[in-house]
Write a protein that holds these residues in place. Sequence first.
Motif, mmCIF file in Angstrom:
data_model
loop_
_atom_site.group_PDB
_atom_site.id
_atom_site.type_symbol
_atom_site.label_atom_id
_atom_site.label_comp_id
_atom_site.label_asym_id
_atom_site.label_seq_id
_atom_site.Cartn_x
_atom_site.Cartn_y
_atom_site.Cartn_z
ATOM 1 N N LEU A 13 0.851 -1.183 0.000
ATOM 2 C CA LEU A 13 0.000 0.000 0.000
ATOM 3 C C LEU A 13 0.887 1.232 0.000
ATOM 4 C CD1 LEU A 13 -2.937 1.092 0.283
ATOM 5 C CD2 LEU A 13 -2.513 1.167 2.726
ATOM 6 N N THR A 14 0.681 2.092 -0.990
ATOM 7 C CA THR A 14 1.480 3.308 -1.052
ATOM 8 C C THR A 14 0.905 4.352 -0.101
ATOM 9 O OG1 THR A 14 0.141 4.214 -2.844
ATOM 10 C CG2 THR A 14 2.046 2.874 -3.481
ATOM 11 N N THR A 15 1.702 5.324 0.222
ATOM 12 C CA THR A 15 1.276 6.383 1.130
ATOM 13 C C THR A 15 0.109 7.177 0.536
ATOM 14 O OG1 THR A 15 3.531 6.562 1.946
ATOM 15 C CG2 THR A 15 2.060 8.396 2.433
ATOM 16 N N PHE A 16 0.181 7.435 -0.737
ATOM 17 C CA PHE A 16 -0.878 8.183 -1.411
ATOM 18 C C PHE A 16 -2.222 7.463 -1.289
ATOM 19 C CE2 PHE A 16 -3.263 9.241 -5.323
ATOM 20 C CZ PHE A 16 -3.450 10.593 -5.092
ATOM 21 N N HIS A 17 -2.244 6.162 -1.545
ATOM 22 C CA HIS A 17 -3.485 5.394 -1.425
ATOM 23 C C HIS A 17 -3.966 5.343 0.021
ATOM 24 C CE1 HIS A 17 -2.283 3.468 -5.385
ATOM 25 N NE2 HIS A 17 -3.383 4.165 -5.612
ATOM 26 N N PHE A 18 -3.031 5.210 0.935
ATOM 27 C CA PHE A 18 -3.390 5.180 2.354
ATOM 28 C C PHE A 18 -4.072 6.476 2.773
ATOM 29 C CE2 PHE A 18 -2.327 5.904 6.836
ATOM 30 C CZ PHE A 18 -2.917 4.780 7.396
ATOM 31 N N LEU A 20 -5.602 8.709 0.804
ATOM 32 C CA LEU A 20 -6.891 8.825 0.131
ATOM 33 C C LEU A 20 -7.953 7.943 0.782
ATOM 34 C CD1 LEU A 20 -6.130 8.991 -3.690
ATOM 35 C CD2 LEU A 20 -7.030 10.772 -2.226
ATOM 36 N N LEU A 21 -7.604 6.711 1.071
ATOM 37 C CA LEU A 21 -8.561 5.814 1.712
ATOM 38 C C LEU A 21 -8.937 6.306 3.108
ATOM 39 C CD1 LEU A 21 -7.177 2.364 0.572
ATOM 40 C CD2 LEU A 21 -9.389 3.346 -0.012
ATOM 41 N N SER A 22 -7.990 6.854 3.811
ATOM 42 C CA SER A 22 -8.279 7.389 5.142
ATOM 43 C C SER A 22 -9.233 8.577 5.072
ATOM 44 C CB SER A 22 -6.992 7.805 5.843
ATOM 45 O OG SER A 22 -6.199 6.691 6.100
ATOM 46 N N ASP A 27 -11.185 8.041 8.323
ATOM 47 C CA ASP A 27 -10.160 7.418 9.161
ATOM 48 C C ASP A 27 -10.505 6.016 9.674
ATOM 49 O OD1 ASP A 27 -8.326 9.429 8.837
ATOM 50 O OD2 ASP A 27 -8.978 10.533 10.595
ATOM 51 N N LEU A 28 -11.562 5.422 9.205
ATOM 52 C CA LEU A 28 -11.858 4.040 9.590
ATOM 53 C C LEU A 28 -10.872 3.076 8.935
ATOM 54 C CD1 LEU A 28 -15.738 3.980 9.548
ATOM 55 C CD2 LEU A 28 -14.209 4.047 11.520
ATOM 56 N N TYR A 29 -10.413 3.426 7.733
ATOM 57 C CA TYR A 29 -9.439 2.562 7.062
ATOM 58 C C TYR A 29 -8.138 2.494 7.855
ATOM 59 C CZ TYR A 29 -6.467 0.391 3.679
ATOM 60 O OH TYR A 29 -5.604 -0.473 3.069
ATOM 61 N N ILE A 34 -4.159 -0.694 10.766
ATOM 62 C CA ILE A 34 -3.413 -0.991 11.994
ATOM 63 C C ILE A 34 -3.658 -2.431 12.419
ATOM 64 C CG2 ILE A 34 -3.278 -0.505 14.471
ATOM 65 C CD1 ILE A 34 -3.799 2.441 13.776
ATOM 66 N N TYR A 35 -4.912 -2.845 12.399
ATOM 67 C CA TYR A 35 -5.261 -4.204 12.805
ATOM 68 C C TYR A 35 -4.602 -5.239 11.896
ATOM 69 C CZ TYR A 35 -8.031 -8.379 13.583
ATOM 70 O OH TYR A 35 -8.425 -9.653 13.827
ATOM 71 N N LYS A 36 -4.725 -5.056 10.576
ATOM 72 C CA LYS A 36 -4.186 -6.033 9.636
ATOM 73 C C LYS A 36 -2.658 -6.066 9.664
ATOM 74 C CE LYS A 36 -6.057 -6.534 5.631
ATOM 75 N NZ LYS A 36 -6.580 -6.242 4.283
#
Length: 59
Positions: A13-18, A20-22, A27-29, A34-36
Amino acid sequence: MKDFIHLKQENNLTTFHFVLLSIFTLDLYELLWIYKTNKTISNKTKIVVTGTQYPIIFL
């Protein structure tokens, strides 16, 4: 060193995708990530970084 390379490949997972998903998931992603990630680290290194209840408490 081999374990770190393997962990990075499993994360994939790239920082950019992280970021965007967040933003899109409010921020649920982040908590899911963190869990995974902690689960993967615990399985590969046999070291518990945080407990499985940490994301729930953080939420």
